[in-house]
Write a protein that holds these residues in place. Structure first.
Motif, PDB file in Angstrom:
ATOM      1  N   VAL A 232       0.733   4.827   3.550  1.00 25.57           N
ATOM      2  CA  VAL A 232       1.322   5.571   4.051  1.00 25.57           C
ATOM      3  C   VAL A 232       1.350   7.418   2.971  1.00 25.57           C
ATOM      4  N   GLU A 233       2.084   8.397   3.394  1.00 28.93           N
ATOM      5  CA  GLU A 233       2.332   9.805   2.218  1.00 28.93           C
ATOM      6  C   GLU A 233       2.983   9.160   0.987  1.00 28.93           C
ATOM      7  N   GLY A 234       3.108   9.324  -0.229  1.00 25.80           N
ATOM      8  CA  GLY A 234       3.136   9.044  -1.301  1.00 25.80           C
ATOM      9  C   GLY A 234       4.086  10.134  -2.008  1.00 25.80           C
ATOM     10  N   GLU A 235       4.483  10.236  -3.173  1.00 24.14           N
ATOM     11  CA  GLU A 235       5.475  11.402  -3.898  1.00 24.14           C
ATOM     12  C   GLU A 235       5.224  11.105  -5.539  1.00 24.14           C
ATOM     13  N   GLY A 236       5.273  11.338  -6.521  1.00 24.77           N
ATOM     14  CA  GLY A 236       5.336  11.050  -8.094  1.00 24.77           C
ATOM     15  C   GLY A 236       4.287  10.354  -8.201  1.00 24.77           C
ATOM     16  N   PRO A 237       4.555   9.481  -9.860  1.00 24.01           N
ATOM     17  CA  PRO A 237       3.284   9.372 -10.343  1.00 24.01           C
ATOM     18  C   PRO A 237       3.122   8.633  -9.469  1.00 24.01           C
ATOM     19  N   PHE A 238       1.593   8.319  -9.963  1.00 26.78           N
ATOM     20  CA  PHE A 238       0.370   6.858  -9.670  1.00 26.78           C
ATOM     21  C   PHE A 238       0.553   5.926 -10.124  1.00 26.78           C
ATOM     22  N   ILE A 239       0.786   5.933 -11.672  1.00 30.25           N
ATOM     23  CA  ILE A 239       1.583   4.486 -12.332  1.00 30.25           C
ATOM     24  C   ILE A 239       2.293   4.874 -12.981  1.00 30.25           C
ATOM     25  N   PRO A 240       3.271   4.317 -13.802  1.00 25.40           N
ATOM     26  CA  PRO A 240       4.314   4.031 -14.648  1.00 25.40           C
ATOM     27  C   PRO A 240       4.340   5.309 -15.549  1.00 25.40           C
ATOM     28  N   VAL A 241       5.813   6.088 -15.912  1.00 24.73           N
ATOM     29  CA  VAL A 241       5.354   6.750 -17.058  1.00 24.73           C
ATOM     30  C   VAL A 241       5.611   5.950 -18.420  1.00 24.73           C
ATOM     31  N   ASN A 242       5.099   6.119 -18.984  1.00 27.59           N
ATOM     32  CA  ASN A 242       4.512   5.527 -20.338  1.00 27.59           C
ATOM     33  C   ASN A 242       3.584   4.144 -20.320  1.00 27.59           C
ATOM     34  N   SER A 243       2.925   3.965 -18.933  1.00 26.86           N
ATOM     35  CA  SER A 243       1.887   3.488 -18.838  1.00 26.86           C
ATOM     36  C   SER A 243       0.441   3.737 -19.285  1.00 26.86           C
ATOM     37  N   GLU A 244      -0.489   2.651 -18.938  1.00 24.88           N
ATOM     38  CA  GLU A 244      -1.747   3.469 -19.133  1.00 24.88           C
ATOM     39  C   GLU A 244      -2.589   2.696 -18.027  1.00 24.88           C
ATOM     40  N   LEU A 245      -3.588   3.307 -17.340  1.00 22.31           N
ATOM     41  CA  LEU A 245      -4.590   2.255 -16.179  1.00 22.31           C
ATOM     42  C   LEU A 245      -5.709   2.365 -17.008  1.00 22.31           C
TER      43      LEU A 245
ATOM     44  N   ALA B  81       0.773  -1.587  -0.102  1.00 24.75           N
ATOM     45  CA  ALA B  81      -0.060  -0.159  -0.034  1.00 24.75           C
ATOM     46  C   ALA B  81       1.171   1.695   0.283  1.00 24.75           C
ATOM     47  N   MET B  82       1.676   1.411  -0.319  1.00 23.11           N
ATOM     48  CA  MET B  82       2.273   2.899  -0.798  1.00 23.11           C
ATOM     49  C   MET B  82       3.206   3.118  -2.155  1.00 23.11           C
ATOM     50  N   ARG B  83       2.947   3.901  -2.807  1.00 29.20           N
ATOM     51  CA  ARG B  83       3.058   4.690  -4.001  1.00 29.20           C
ATOM     52  C   ARG B  83       3.831   3.996  -4.618  1.00 29.20           C
ATOM     53  N   GLU B  84       4.807   4.556  -4.267  1.00 27.74           N
ATOM     54  CA  GLU B  84       6.250   4.288  -4.920  1.00 27.74           C
ATOM     55  C   GLU B  84       6.516   2.928  -5.409  1.00 27.74           C
ATOM     56  N   ARG B  85       5.941   1.998  -4.570  1.00 29.73           N
ATOM     57  CA  ARG B  85       6.861   0.444  -4.602  1.00 29.73           C
ATOM     58  C   ARG B  85       5.555   0.301  -5.891  1.00 29.73           C
ATOM     59  N   ILE B  86       4.095   0.546  -5.714  1.00 28.95           N
ATOM     60  CA  ILE B  86       3.650   0.155  -6.694  1.00 28.95           C
ATOM     61  C   ILE B  86       4.358   0.396  -7.735  1.00 28.95           C
ATOM     62  N   VAL B  87       4.261   1.901  -7.904  1.00 30.25           N
ATOM     63  CA  VAL B  87       5.064   1.607  -9.095  1.00 30.25           C
ATOM     64  C   VAL B  87       6.620   1.488 -10.075  1.00 30.25           C
ATOM     65  N   ASP B  88       6.933   1.656  -8.594  1.00 26.23           N
ATOM     66  CA  ASP B  88       7.529   0.275  -9.307  1.00 26.23           C
ATOM     67  C   ASP B  88       7.790  -1.326  -9.892  1.00 26.23           C
ATOM     68  N   LEU B  89       7.046  -1.895  -9.479  1.00 25.91           N
ATOM     69  CA  LEU B  89       6.940  -3.099  -8.736  1.00 25.91           C
ATOM     70  C   LEU B  89       6.281  -3.450 -10.428  1.00 25.91           C
ATOM     71  N   LEU B  90       4.599  -2.227 -10.924  1.00 20.39           N
ATOM     72  CA  LEU B  90       4.308  -1.935 -12.173  1.00 20.39           C
ATOM     73  C   LEU B  90       5.765  -1.868 -13.730  1.00 20.39           C
ATOM     74  N   SER B  91       5.923  -1.452 -13.086  1.00 20.20           N
ATOM     75  CA  SER B  91       7.029  -0.744 -14.189  1.00 20.20           C
ATOM     76  C   SER B  91       7.199  -1.092 -15.812  1.00 20.20           C
ATOM     77  N   PRO B  92       7.011  -2.725 -15.442  1.00 18.14           N
ATOM     78  CA  PRO B  92       7.544  -3.712 -16.805  1.00 18.14           C
ATOM     79  C   PRO B  92       6.602  -3.434 -17.856  1.00 18.14           C
ATOM     80  N   TYR B  93       5.121  -2.955 -16.875  1.00 17.58           N
ATOM     81  CA  TYR B  93       3.994  -3.429 -17.884  1.00 17.58           C
ATOM     82  C   TYR B  93       3.668  -2.132 -18.885  1.00 17.58           C
ATOM     83  N   ASP B  94       3.132  -1.369 -19.813  1.00 14.68           N
ATOM     84  CA  ASP B  94       2.385  -0.743 -20.389  1.00 14.68           C
ATOM     85  C   ASP B  94       0.965  -0.232 -20.216  1.00 14.68           C
TER      86      ASP B  94
END
Length: 537
Positions: free
Chosen positions: A290-303, A263-276
């Motif tokens: 917990v609080e987080g910062e940065g994008p909600f999904i990896p750059v160059n991906s779509e949700l 349940a952490m924004r940065e870790r979610i983005v990191d784990l999903l970074s290989p996927y478009d």
């Protein structure tokens, strides 16, 4: 002129009680979960023989039992609480039922209408406001003869997606008032997602190079396990479990299974970074702790998202969302011809077996859960509430089948021990194993009495680490130094074997790791409820 209250009615008079009992019978709600109070007693006079009363010794236990039963039967449960104090006791598990999306018709007694103007003892002021905002709808009917229709409406609302608890306050003198019987209506509780939005999601998945699915509790709630597996296999998508999911929604031994998102924004983005292309199915996108910062999904991906709850779709910060029943939506996606098969991604490696402790040392949670996994039937039902050990449990106690894992989506403690009782009532042919932390167990320990009273062969495995380990671990997020004391987190001197026996259950203590497998085998085969207290680090 002196007015004498009428205390008896002609035998052939049809009352509110008659109408409600007939309605509950027709809806298949013949188990009433409750802890009685004075204002509820009129409901139970001349109690029908085909009904049962499932007694909990505290109102939070009552609601937890009803939550487990409703989830396991896929029908709303009926709960009867006592006025304001009883509803107050129950609120923690009402909150959890709301987060679990559990359909539940909760009633509470109220003082007689003629007394309400005098602020009487044990009345509930603003009764319909008390459980808000954690019920979908609440009311105190304006007239006694409106009670059956209010309860019918409550049932329809509880069962309509997104499902959840509802609340009706009923004055004590309403039950004996004359009332016409009601006719139940046929209502479709699921809605089909917008076909244009689903088509857009389908095109995106077809065009994906590296798709990933994130599945949440609503998949299993909707009975969509098999179709989600089929859709993942069609697209060769890696499948993650959404943060804080209260159900298992994908087989954890499947080659496409990728693990659990924190349940952490940065870790979610990191784990999903290989996927478009990321497709959240029956899950919020995403739940954070917990609080987080940065994008909600990896750059160059779509949700993309398919969710039965429009409120969850509304707060998702990015992406395209289809709102409606999960199973209907996935079936629609599967109805279109598949494209060429993608190559399968690499399988997630299995974790190594945990080492046994050295002589004289307490065993790890990993060792305990690996041992439990080796001796249990894979079709047995795991009901879990051990937050500090959850990631370890997820690693070493995998779930393989639909409707065989339950926990709370809320983070509120005191749910899973009584929920195990409700699930065992609903599924008498399946073994129920409750894995509970020692701190969690004390929030609803009275559930052991209900298990014993109902003679349910539940195996309660208490992981005894003698502390609120989740808080000690979490303290580092708030700047605690390594080794710094966290006040109020030590739990010495709890004896769960004694507590079990005091509630009518058998109990056994285990601290020798070499004995754990044998003890667990015997406990799982035990014909009565039993507590296995396991000393862990």
């Amino acid at each position: 002129m002196q007015v004498t209250p009428q205390t008896t009615l002609p035998q052939d008079t049809h009352t509110v009680r008659h109408a409600v009992i007939a309605m509950l019978r027709e809806l298949g709600m013949t188990r009433i979960f409750g802890n009685p109070g004075s204002t509820e007693l009129p409901l139970f006079r001349d109690y029908p023989e085909d009904f049962s009363y499932e007694l909990g010794l505290q109102e939070a236990v009552v609601v937890g039992m009803a939550d487990g039963y409703a989830q396991a039967t896929r029908n709303a449960s009926f709960v009867n609480l006592h006025s304001a104090a009883g509803v107050g006791h129950a609120m923690a598990n009402i909150f959890t039922a709301f987060k679990n999306r559990t359909p539940m018709v909760i009633t509470a007694g109220q003082q007689a209408r003629s007394l309400l103007q005098f602020d009487p003892f044990l009345h509930s002021r603003d009764a319909s406001e008390l459980p808000k905002p954690y019920v979908k709808w609440s009311c105190e009917p304006a007239r006694a003869e409106d009670v059956p229709q209010a309860l019918a409406r409550a049932y329809y609302i509880a069962m309509q997606e997104p499902r959840g608890p509802v609340f009706v306050s009923i004055p004590a003198d309403d039950w004996d008032k004359p009332c016409e019987p009601i006719t139940l209506r046929s209502i479709g509780f699921e809605t089909r997602p917008n076909p244009q939005t689903l088509a857009a999601i389908g095109h995106a998945l077809d065009a994906a190079k590296t798709p990933a699915f994130v599945v949440g509790a609503a998949v299993d709630r909707a009975g969509a396990w098999d179709v989600v597996v089929a859709l993942a296999e069609r697209h060769q998508a890696r499948v993650f479990v959404a943060p804080m999911s209260g159900r298992c929604s994908f087989p954890e031994d499947h080659p496409l299974f990728a693990g659990f998102l924190p349940a952490m924004r940065e870790r979610i983005v990191d784990l999903l970074s290989p996927y478009d292309k990321i497709f959240a199915i029956g899950a919020a996108a995403f739940t954070y702790h917990v609080e987080g910062e940065g994008p909600f999904i990896p750059v160059n991906s779509e949700l993309f998202q398919l969710i039965e709850d429009p409120a969850i779709a509304a707060w998702a910060p990015v992406g395209t969302a289809a709102v409606g029943n999960i199973k209907l939506g996935v079936e629609e996606l599967l109805s279109h011809p598949p494209l060429a098969q993608r190559p399968a991604p690499a399988r997630k490696p299995a974790p190594p077996a945990p080492a046994a402790p050295a002589a004289g040392e307490r065993m790890s949670v990993a060792f305990a859960m690996h041992t439990l996994a080796s001796v249990r039937d894979p079709h047995s039902i795991i009901v879990e509430e051990a937050p500090s050990s959850r990631s370890t449990i997820q690693t070493y106690l995998p779930i393989f089948h639909s409707e065989t894992f339950f926990t709370m989506c809320s983070g509120g403690l005191g749910h899973s021990m009584p929920a195990a009782v409700g699930i065992a009532l609903a599924k008498p042919g399946q073994k129920v194993i409750a894995v509970i932390g020692d701190g969690s167990a004390m929030y609803a320990i009275q559930a052991l009495w209900s298990a014993a009273n109902l003679r349910l062969p539940i195996t309660f495995v208490i992981l005894k680490n003698r502390r609120y380990a989740a808080l000690q671990d979490f303290s580092k997020v708030f700047g605690y130094r390594e080794g710094e004391k966290v006040e109020g987190t030590e739990l010495p001197d709890l004896d769960f074997v004694a507590l079990a026996k005091g509630h009518g259950c058998d109990g056994i203590h285990v601290e020798d790791a070499s004995q754990l497998g044998r003890v667990l085998k015997q406990a799982i085969a035990h014909p009565r409820p039993i507590v296995v207290e396991v000393e862990v680090v």
